[in-house]
Scaffold this motif. Structure first.
Motif, PDB file in Angstrom:
ATOM      1  N   THR A  16      29.344   7.677 -14.172  1.00  0.00           N
ATOM      2  CA  THR A  16      30.004   8.873 -14.678  1.00  0.00           C
ATOM      3  C   THR A  16      30.015   8.882 -16.198  1.00  0.00           C
ATOM      4  N   TYR A  17      30.301   7.740 -16.775  1.00  0.00           N
ATOM      5  CA  TYR A  17      30.349   7.605 -18.228  1.00  0.00           C
ATOM      6  C   TYR A  17      28.977   7.910 -18.846  1.00  0.00           C
ATOM      7  N   LEU A  18      27.923   7.338 -18.283  1.00  0.00           N
ATOM      8  CA  LEU A  18      26.574   7.550 -18.819  1.00  0.00           C
ATOM      9  C   LEU A  18      26.112   8.994 -18.620  1.00  0.00           C
ATOM     10  N   VAL A  19      26.464   9.573 -17.501  1.00  0.00           N
ATOM     11  CA  VAL A  19      26.095  10.971 -17.261  1.00  0.00           C
ATOM     12  C   VAL A  19      26.768  11.874 -18.283  1.00  0.00           C
ATOM     13  N   LYS A  20      28.021  11.640 -18.536  1.00  0.00           N
ATOM     14  CA  LYS A  20      28.759  12.456 -19.509  1.00  0.00           C
ATOM     15  C   LYS A  20      28.195  12.290 -20.921  1.00  0.00           C
TER      16      LYS A  20
END
Length: 137
Positions: free
Chosen positions: A24-28
């Motif tokens: 989620t962090y990398l996607v954001k």
């Protein structure tokens, strides 16, 4: 873009607080980085220069081309049905003479004759000297 995201993550790994999953962090981060790039002057300049350096179809005017296509389409739609359907199948649907003959349940020689007559009718209706639309098609 992805490479930049992973490099930034590697450099600033200690800032990751683990409130969410790593995915989620990398996607954001990727989404935000992509938005930044699309807003950047470099991207806008690249798009503008490409439009000027590679003018659409060798400098032909798009408005004129669209107008001519509409005139041709209007002329085709004014043809009698038996000529119109052959022109549409052959030129717009890009079917072969044999395929058109099978669809319409007529002989291939009839298709060829109708195409020839339809072209003659269109030539009379479209009396303009030059058609930019037809030059390279």
């Amino acid at each position: 873009m992805i490479q930049e995201v992973f490099l930034n993550f590697y450099r600033k790994f200690e800032q990751f607080e683990e409130r969410s999953s790593l995915k989620t962090y990398l996607v954001k981060i990727t989404i935000n980085r992509s938005k930044d790039y699309l807003k950047s002057w470099r991207y806008r300049k690249h798009i503008l220069t490409n439009n000027f350096l590679n003018p659409a179809k060798k400098g032909r005017n798009r408005v004129v081309e669209q107008d001519e296509k509409l005139e041709i389409a209007d002329a085709v739609l004014q043809l009698p049905l038996k000529y119109r359907e052959v022109i549409i199948y052959y030129y717009f649907e890009e079917l072969s003479v044999l395929e058109v003959s099978q669809i319409l349940s007529i002989s291939d020689n009839t298709v060829k004759t109708r195409l020839r007559k339809a072209r003659a009718l269109l030539k009379v209706r479209l009396k303009h000297d030059e058609w930019e639309v037809l030059t390279n098609e």
